[in-house]
Design an enzyme around this catalytic site. Structure first.
Site, PDB file in Angstrom:
ATOM      1  N   ASN A  32      -5.744  -1.693   8.091  1.00  0.00           N
ATOM      2  CA  ASN A  32      -5.899  -2.781   7.122  1.00  0.00           C
ATOM      3  C   ASN A  32      -4.878  -3.841   7.510  1.00  0.00           C
ATOM      4  O   ASN A  32      -3.685  -3.683   7.259  1.00  0.00           O
ATOM      5  CB  ASN A  32      -5.632  -2.224   5.708  1.00  0.00           C
ATOM      6  CG  ASN A  32      -5.618  -3.319   4.663  1.00  0.00           C
ATOM      7  OD1 ASN A  32      -6.017  -4.465   4.925  1.00  0.00           O
ATOM      8  ND2 ASN A  32      -5.150  -2.982   3.459  1.00  0.00           N
ATOM      9  N   TRP A  33      -5.369  -4.908   8.166  1.00  0.00           N
ATOM     10  CA  TRP A  33      -4.439  -5.896   8.713  1.00  0.00           C
ATOM     11  C   TRP A  33      -3.813  -6.774   7.629  1.00  0.00           C
ATOM     12  O   TRP A  33      -2.851  -7.463   7.869  1.00  0.00           O
ATOM     13  CB  TRP A  33      -5.169  -6.792   9.729  1.00  0.00           C
ATOM     14  CG  TRP A  33      -5.533  -6.090  11.022  1.00  0.00           C
ATOM     15  CD1 TRP A  33      -5.360  -4.777  11.306  1.00  0.00           C
ATOM     16  CD2 TRP A  33      -6.100  -6.685  12.186  1.00  0.00           C
ATOM     17  NE1 TRP A  33      -5.787  -4.487  12.567  1.00  0.00           N
ATOM     18  CE2 TRP A  33      -6.259  -5.659  13.153  1.00  0.00           C
ATOM     19  CE3 TRP A  33      -6.508  -7.985  12.528  1.00  0.00           C
ATOM     20  CZ2 TRP A  33      -6.792  -5.883  14.411  1.00  0.00           C
ATOM     21  CZ3 TRP A  33      -7.040  -8.209  13.785  1.00  0.00           C
ATOM     22  CH2 TRP A  33      -7.180  -7.162  14.723  1.00  0.00           C
ATOM     23  N   LYS A  34      -4.411  -6.794   6.478  1.00  0.00           N
ATOM     24  CA  LYS A  34      -3.975  -7.652   5.361  1.00  0.00           C
ATOM     25  C   LYS A  34      -3.937  -9.119   5.828  1.00  0.00           C
ATOM     26  O   LYS A  34      -4.729  -9.502   6.675  1.00  0.00           O
ATOM     27  CB  LYS A  34      -2.631  -7.168   4.825  1.00  0.00           C
ATOM     28  CG  LYS A  34      -2.675  -5.687   4.453  1.00  0.00           C
ATOM     29  CD  LYS A  34      -1.522  -5.249   3.628  1.00  0.00           C
ATOM     30  CE  LYS A  34      -1.695  -3.773   3.284  1.00  0.00           C
ATOM     31  NZ  LYS A  34      -0.603  -3.230   2.506  1.00  0.00           N
ATOM     32  N   HIS A  74      -8.386  -2.573  -3.321  1.00  0.00           N
ATOM     33  CA  HIS A  74      -7.003  -2.380  -2.882  1.00  0.00           C
ATOM     34  C   HIS A  74      -6.062  -2.775  -4.020  1.00  0.00           C
ATOM     35  O   HIS A  74      -6.329  -3.724  -4.747  1.00  0.00           O
ATOM     36  CB  HIS A  74      -6.726  -3.210  -1.632  1.00  0.00           C
ATOM     37  CG  HIS A  74      -5.457  -2.813  -0.959  1.00  0.00           C
ATOM     38  ND1 HIS A  74      -4.222  -3.231  -1.417  1.00  0.00           N
ATOM     39  CD2 HIS A  74      -5.210  -2.005   0.106  1.00  0.00           C
ATOM     40  CE1 HIS A  74      -3.284  -2.691  -0.643  1.00  0.00           C
ATOM     41  NE2 HIS A  74      -3.874  -1.932   0.291  1.00  0.00           N
ATOM     42  N   GLU A 123      -3.371  -4.334  -4.064  1.00  0.00           N
ATOM     43  CA  GLU A 123      -2.891  -5.723  -4.018  1.00  0.00           C
ATOM     44  C   GLU A 123      -3.920  -6.660  -4.637  1.00  0.00           C
ATOM     45  O   GLU A 123      -3.578  -7.631  -5.290  1.00  0.00           O
ATOM     46  CB  GLU A 123      -2.586  -6.108  -2.563  1.00  0.00           C
ATOM     47  CG  GLU A 123      -1.296  -5.453  -2.071  1.00  0.00           C
ATOM     48  CD  GLU A 123      -1.263  -5.163  -0.582  1.00  0.00           C
ATOM     49  OE1 GLU A 123      -2.060  -5.745   0.174  1.00  0.00           O
ATOM     50  OE2 GLU A 123      -0.426  -4.323  -0.163  1.00  0.00           O
ATOM     51  N   GLU A 178      -4.206   5.626  -2.349  1.00  0.00           N
ATOM     52  CA  GLU A 178      -2.982   4.945  -1.931  1.00  0.00           C
ATOM     53  C   GLU A 178      -2.043   4.808  -3.127  1.00  0.00           C
ATOM     54  O   GLU A 178      -2.273   3.948  -3.993  1.00  0.00           O
ATOM     55  CB  GLU A 178      -3.305   3.550  -1.400  1.00  0.00           C
ATOM     56  CG  GLU A 178      -4.229   3.550  -0.205  1.00  0.00           C
ATOM     57  CD  GLU A 178      -4.171   2.235   0.564  1.00  0.00           C
ATOM     58  OE1 GLU A 178      -3.929   2.279   1.761  1.00  0.00           O
ATOM     59  OE2 GLU A 178      -4.346   1.167  -0.055  1.00  0.00           O
ATOM     60  N   GLY A 193       3.779  -0.083   1.822  1.00  0.00           N
ATOM     61  CA  GLY A 193       4.690  -1.054   2.426  1.00  0.00           C
ATOM     62  C   GLY A 193       6.150  -0.832   2.048  1.00  0.00           C
ATOM     63  O   GLY A 193       6.993  -1.685   2.290  1.00  0.00           O
ATOM     64  N   SER A 205       2.515   3.679   3.783  1.00  0.00           N
ATOM     65  CA  SER A 205       3.577   3.991   4.756  1.00  0.00           C
ATOM     66  C   SER A 205       3.230   5.148   5.686  1.00  0.00           C
ATOM     67  O   SER A 205       4.092   5.958   6.035  1.00  0.00           O
ATOM     68  CB  SER A 205       4.901   4.274   4.027  1.00  0.00           C
ATOM     69  OG  SER A 205       5.275   3.133   3.298  1.00  0.00           O
ATOM     70  N   GLY A 228      -1.656   0.205   6.897  1.00  0.00           N
ATOM     71  CA  GLY A 228      -1.338  -1.220   6.805  1.00  0.00           C
ATOM     72  C   GLY A 228      -0.445  -1.632   7.960  1.00  0.00           C
ATOM     73  O   GLY A 228      -0.922  -1.894   9.068  1.00  0.00           O
ATOM     74  N   GLY A 229       0.862  -1.652   7.686  1.00  0.00           N
ATOM     75  CA  GLY A 229       1.847  -2.129   8.676  1.00  0.00           C
ATOM     76  C   GLY A 229       1.668  -1.528  10.064  1.00  0.00           C
ATOM     77  O   GLY A 229       1.689  -2.251  11.071  1.00  0.00           O
TER      78      GLY A 229
HETATM   79  P1  PGA Z   1       1.016   0.450   4.573  1.00  0.00           P
HETATM   80  O1  PGA Z   1      -0.236  -0.132   3.779  1.00  0.00           O
HETATM   81  O2  PGA Z   1       0.507   1.425   5.586  1.00  0.00           O
HETATM   82  O3  PGA Z   1       1.663  -0.749   5.169  1.00  0.00           O
HETATM   83  O4  PGA Z   1       1.862   1.094   3.548  1.00  0.00           O
HETATM   84  C1  PGA Z   1      -1.326   0.649   3.499  1.00  0.00           C
HETATM   85  C2  PGA Z   1      -2.365  -0.169   2.763  1.00  0.00           C
HETATM   86  O5  PGA Z   1      -1.994  -1.002   1.953  1.00  0.00           O
HETATM   87  O6  PGA Z   1      -3.562   0.026   2.990  1.00  0.00           O
END
Ligand code: PGA
Length: 640
Positions: free
Chosen positions: A397-399, A484, A486, A556, A562, A602, A623-624
């Site tokens: 997930n590149w966001k 998600h 966010e 999640e 993050g 994470s 994500g990251g």
């Molecule tokens: P993260 O994000 O791996 O950076 O914690 C995961 C996500 O939000 O899908």
């Protein structure tokens, strides 16, 4: 009830098609004559050559027979029932026309075996059409006698059998004779009854000397002893390859004092031409052409009468020769009435066709049964942890990271890396909208799936700045992340909005990765189970089982996203198992067992192996760590 009705319809159609194809294959010339009658009635008589009609007659018989067999054995159930329905929907109006206009008195559907009136034929077709509509509607209700992998044997064997039957009938003569001149028929009796004014099929049977027109029917039929009749409806078209044999038989008849006549509908020119070509010395008589075609399906063919009864019939390809005609007929087997040939032929068909297929079906069923028993046995012995391997996925997930150039470069690098070293799990990258079309151009989507991070909750229209599911799909993407945390938090996406998004995504054939998870406060208050359950109920538990099966769940915990704080493998497994249990409650254990549930928050190469080793964790949403090819690959390798 439905199953019973469908299978009864299938039985009826199967049997009717098999019979109808079989009786035509047994007598292709009969079908040819019938078609000539039809063409004549439609004033199209001269349009098609006999050879083409004959090929059509053979093809039609094979088609009907094979369709019947396919239906009976439930082979290609959908296609077969559709073809049968199409044929019947063409034939039914045609037979209505036949019934109304009456250009031909009998349709010829079952050859000479079963003669129906035109109205009977029409009503028969109405019933068959109703049966065909029933099987077309529920084709899969038809149960199988032979499993799919062995159907090719039935297909090839049936085709071969019916073509051999047709070929043999053309070379010799119909194996089953349903006409009024079959072996064993007492013509003398039939003819006398006709003369007494009774209804009889011999009304057109007459024998007139060709030279002086004298009617010698009675004389021939009343002859005590043997009479040979060489039957040639049209001498102009008769096969003359056996002329020596025919002349020899005539000599033999003369020597033994048997009558011998040539019967034809051809006039004087035809007779003289035949005499010139073959040197025939036997006397010729005239008979009705249709009657001659009915007597024997061979031009010429030979008939042997004894005391007015038909005892033998031979096609020109199978005439008796000097080895057969060694002494007077009453001393030979061919001079005696044969045993019941119909019974013998029925037994032959049974032995050659029905028996092998019956053996095949029984063997096949036994084989399937032992397979089933073995499966039952295995599933009882082996500790069943998972009935089926559900799909393992690592999704990125590149966001809102990376411009187009950087994104394309990252996707290219991943593409090359994973093409060189195939992953052991499904891999997906979900990118900002603007990257999708460019990446779709080169990404090998057999290895890496492409998805968006969001889509609109509206189908289309004046929604400035939004991107619809259909637009996402049109880029070449296959996935979309929805729900998600966010999006829920910063863009206030409620369960209702997400429900709409899920429906629109599925409507556009996008696979949804649906995110759920609790906040830190909720976790601390021990409400995590409640939260994830409500999130599922709010947006995806409204789906049908079929649609739910297309969803990937991503758990999640918001406090882990993050933050560098991962849920421990045990914590994650516990809630994953809980999520699976509520899916099982809603959709049943089988669906729950097949649902992929990812962990996100994470997740990195260092903790992925431990997390993914848990029985209810089927991969991750990253994500990251998905922003660098090497990091992402490290996580994918956790499945190695
Ligand atoms: P993260 O994000 O791996 O950076 O914690 C995961 C996500 O939000 O899908």
């Amino acid at each position: 009830m439905k199953k019973t009705i469908v299978n009864l319809c299938r039985l009826l159609l199967g049997v009717v098609f098999i019979l109808s194809g079989f009786v035509k294959a047994v007598d292709p010339l009969g079908t040819l004559y019938k078609m000539q009658d039809y063409l004549l009635a439609m004033h199209l008589g001269k349009w098609l050559p006999d050879m083409a009609l004959l090929a059509f007659a053979v093809g039609l018989a094979a088609l009907e027979f094979c369709l019947g067999i396919f239906l009976l054995f439930a082979i290609r159930r959908r296609a077969t029932s559709r073809v049968i329905a199409v044929i019947l929907s063409i034939m039914t109006p045609l037979t209505l026309w036949l019934a109304l206009a009456n250009p031909i008195s009998d349709c010829g559907c079952f050859g000479d075996a079963l003669v129906l009136t035109n109205w009977q034929t029409f009503w028969k077709n109405i019933i068959l059409l109703a049966a065909a509509i029933t099987v077309v509607k529920w084709p899969l209700e038809m149960f199988r006698f032979v499993s799919k992998s062995n159907q090719w044997i039935v297909i090839n064997y049936s085709m071969l059998f019916i073509l051999v039957i047709s070929g043999w009938s053309l070379y010799d003569r119909p194996q089953f004779d349903f006409r009024p001149y079959q072996e064993g028929t007492d013509l003398r009796k039939g003819w006398t009854q006709m003369m007494e004014g009774n209804e009889s099929p011999y009304a057109d049977f007459f024998i007139e000397k060709a030279d002086d027109g004298e009617d010698i029917t009675e004389q021939v039929l009343n002859n005590e002893g043997y009479t040979f009749l060489l039957v040639a409806p049209w001498l102009e078209k008769a096969d003359d390859s056996q002329l020596d044999l025919i002349n020899q038989i005539y000599e033999y008849a003369k020597d033994n004092g048997y009558l011998f006549y040539g019967l034809t509908a051809s006039g004087e020119t035809g007779i003289n031409r035949w005499r010139d070509i073959t040197g025939a010395e036997y006397p010729f008589c005239l008979t009705d052409g249709t009657t001659l075609k009915t007597i024997i399906r061979s031009n010429p063919g030979l008939l042997l009468l004894k005391d007015g009864t038909v005892i033998r019939k031979w096609s020109h390809n199978r005439l008796p020769n000097e080895y057969d005609l060694t002494s007077p007929l009453d001393e030979l087997e061919i001079g005696q009435a044969p045993d019941n040939t119909t019974t013998r032929h029925i037994v032959e068909v049974m032995l050659w066709f029905v028996l092998p297929l019956a053996i095949l079906s029984v063997t096949d069923r036994l084989w399937m049964w032992t397979k089933w028993i073995r499966k039952q046995h295995n599933s009882n012995c082996i500790y069943k942890k998972e009935t089926k391997m559900r799909k393992k996925i690592v999704a990125g997930n590149w966001k809102m990271n990376m411009n187009l150039q950087d994104g394309v470069a990252l996707a290219k690098e991943l593409n090359e890396t994973l093409k060189a070293e195939k992953p052991n799990c499904g891999v997906v990258i979900c990118t900002p909208f603007i990257h999708l079309a460019s990446i779709a151009q080169f990404l090998d989507q057999n290895i890496i799936g492409l998805g968006a991070e969001n889509c609109a909750d509206k189908e289309k229209g004046a929604f400035t700045g939004e991107v619809s599911a259909e637009m996402v799909k049109s880029t070449g993407a296959q996935y979309v992340i929805l729900g998600h945390s966010e999006r829920r938090e910063y863009y206030k996406e409620t369960p209702e909005i997400l429900k709409e998004k899920v429906l629109l995504a599925q409507k556009n054939d996008l696979k949804v990765i649906f995110c759920i998870g609790e906040s830190l406060e909720e976790r601390e208050a021990g409400k995590q189970n409640e939260v994830v359950k409500a999130e599922l109920e709010g947006s995806v538990f409204n789906l049908s089982e079929e649609d739910f099966r297309k969803i990937v769940i991503a758990y999640e915990p918001i406090w882990a996203i993050g933050t560098g704080k991962t849920a421990t493998a045990e914590q994650a497994e516990e809630i994953h198992a809980y999520i699976r249990s509520i899916i099982a409650e809603k959709y049943g254990q089988a669906v729950a067992d097949d649902t992929t549930i990812l962990y996100g928050g994470s997740c990195k190469a260092s903790n992925a192996p431990e997390l993914f080793a848990k029985p209810d964790i089927d991969g991750g949403l990253i994500g990251g760590a998905s922003l660098k090819a090497a990091d992402f690959k490290g996580i994918i390798d956790a499945f190695k």
